[in-house]
Enzyme design. Sequence first.
Site, short mmCIF file in Angstrom:
data_model
loop_
_atom_site.label_atom_id
_atom_site.label_comp_id
_atom_site.label_asym_id
_atom_site.label_seq_id
_atom_site.Cartn_x
_atom_site.Cartn_y
_atom_site.Cartn_z
CG HIS A 123 -21.34 114.20 91.08
ND1 HIS A 123 -21.32 113.08 90.26
CD2 HIS A 123 -20.38 115.03 90.60
CE1 HIS A 123 -20.39 113.23 89.34
NE2 HIS A 123 -19.80 114.41 89.53
CG ASN A 181 -17.05 112.59 88.00
OD1 ASN A 181 -18.17 112.19 87.66
ND2 ASN A 181 -16.73 113.86 88.09
CB CYS A 205 -21.34 115.80 87.04
SG CYS A 205 -19.82 115.34 86.19
N1 COA Z 1 -0.96 113.37 89.52
C1 COA Z 1 -0.02 114.11 90.11
N2 COA Z 1 -0.06 115.45 90.15
C2 COA Z 1 -1.11 116.06 89.58
C3 COA Z 1 -2.14 115.33 88.94
C4 COA Z 1 -2.02 113.95 88.93
N3 COA Z 1 -2.95 113.17 88.34
N4 COA Z 1 -3.05 116.21 88.48
C5 COA Z 1 -2.62 117.43 88.80
N5 COA Z 1 -1.44 117.35 89.46
C6 COA Z 1 -0.60 118.43 89.98
C7 COA Z 1 -0.88 119.73 89.32
O1 COA Z 1 -0.19 119.82 88.09
C8 COA Z 1 -0.31 120.70 90.35
O2 COA Z 1 1.08 120.75 90.18
P1 COA Z 1 1.87 122.14 90.35
O3 COA Z 1 1.60 122.57 91.76
O4 COA Z 1 3.27 121.75 90.08
O5 COA Z 1 1.25 123.06 89.34
C9 COA Z 1 -0.60 120.00 91.67
O6 COA Z 1 -0.89 118.63 91.34
C10 COA Z 1 -1.75 120.59 92.43
O7 COA Z 1 -2.80 120.83 91.52
P2 COA Z 1 -4.15 121.42 92.00
O8 COA Z 1 -5.06 121.51 90.81
O9 COA Z 1 -3.96 122.63 92.85
O10 COA Z 1 -4.61 120.25 92.98
P3 COA Z 1 -5.95 120.08 93.74
O11 COA Z 1 -5.72 119.89 95.16
O12 COA Z 1 -6.97 121.11 93.32
O13 COA Z 1 -6.47 118.67 93.19
C11 COA Z 1 -8.07 117.91 91.58
C12 COA Z 1 -6.69 118.50 91.81
C13 COA Z 1 -8.32 117.79 90.10
C14 COA Z 1 -8.11 116.54 92.23
C15 COA Z 1 -9.12 118.83 92.26
O14 COA Z 1 -8.91 120.16 91.85
C16 COA Z 1 -10.51 118.46 91.92
O15 COA Z 1 -10.98 117.41 92.30
N6 COA Z 1 -11.23 119.35 91.24
C17 COA Z 1 -12.60 119.13 90.90
C18 COA Z 1 -12.66 118.14 89.79
C19 COA Z 1 -14.02 117.65 89.56
O16 COA Z 1 -14.61 117.11 90.45
N7 COA Z 1 -14.51 117.83 88.35
C20 COA Z 1 -15.76 117.37 87.95
C21 COA Z 1 -16.81 118.18 88.59
S1 COA Z 1 -18.31 117.41 88.31
#
Ligand code: COA
Length: 317
Positions: free
Chosen positions: A244, A274, A113
């Site tokens: 980004h 993304n 990214c």
């Molecule tokens: N729909 C519903 N629930 C989801 C889900 C989805 N698509 N994806 C994950 N969950 C759940 C998880 O399983 C977790 O459940 P649990 O509490 O029962 O284990 C819950 O949501 C919370 O997960 P968590 O990972 O703590 O949420 P978060 O607030 O961190 O949000 C992301 C998840 C992926 C949106 C966030 O972590 C994120 O954006 N991370 C960076 C990703 C990114 O930008 N990557 C590329 C970098 S260039």
Amino acid sequence: MKYSSIAGTGGYLPERVMTNAELEALVDTTDQWIRERTGIRKRHLVAPGQTCSDLAEIAARRALKAAQMEPAEIDLIVVATTTPDQIFPSLACLLQQQLDIHGCAAFDVQAVCTGFVYALSVADQFVRTGNASRVLVVGAETMSRIIDWRDRNTCVLFGDGAGAVVLKASDEPGVLSTHIHADGAYKDLLQVRGGLVQGFDNAFMEMRGNEVFKMAVTTLGSIVDETLAANGMDQSDVDWLVPHQANIRIIKATARKLKLPMDRVVVTVAEHGNTSSASIPLAFDEAVRDGRIRRGETVLMEGFGGGFTWGSVLLRY
Ligand code: COA
């Protein structure tokens, strides 16, 4: 002193749109969860048979047109991609052939990214040293081809697209500074294991989202500090942040750090999710074309991605 400056921008999103509602039918998720946790409303996907080089070509032609330049005038092609059509030739060479350009150097940069920031940084060095004067810089991705559509942790986040800029040599900046970094110690947090060793079956993205999120917020904050310090500037000197486009919450955290109101931040993540290395040039192109970013304004681009890699570009448009 020679600088590189932006002569034209272009972008392209494939026609097929996948909404959050469609994802509800594929995995255990909801439109509300996706919008609240990421800011994403939809993403664009390549059609079967449509290639990453096809996306790159359309974005590149649009950037060339905006720069009022013919393909034959280009003397260097740098393409950022994580999802090239083939192992080789590089996507840059495939694009070169599609644009009917012959003889100039063409190569890919792989920084996931942060790819476009890396590619712009590399292109800028070529121009500053007098080794190139009209450079096509592209970020192009078909992320949908490395997504496990059964994995709700990743499949809701990504999309396909391409963005491009044409850089030209200039006596005035242009690109003020570029800053690129990497730390492979974090390789396991965000990766596609598949490749020549593991094979290409199940070559899908794996991500420890929460850990990636925290690292992204901290690292993007520090790259902002580094960039401003290198230029003897403070937050108020930045007119536009073009981040980004991964997650609206990460974008807002960086804007807070810069004390920039959200109306000075270019946000397109809702429209395409993304798109990895394509996201910064897509957002930049949109804001240039709709007249928000104007000539003479100061623009900070910043990115973070797998590796980990991270970096920034400060430029005067
Ligand atoms: N729909 C519903 N629930 C989801 C889900 C989805 N698509 N994806 C994950 N969950 C759940 C998880 O399983 C977790 O459940 P649990 O509490 O029962 O284990 C819950 O949501 C919370 O997960 P968590 O990972 O703590 O949420 P978060 O607030 O961190 O949000 C992301 C998840 C992926 C949106 C966030 O972590 C994120 O954006 N991370 C960076 C990703 C990114 O930008 N990557 C590329 C970098 S260039």
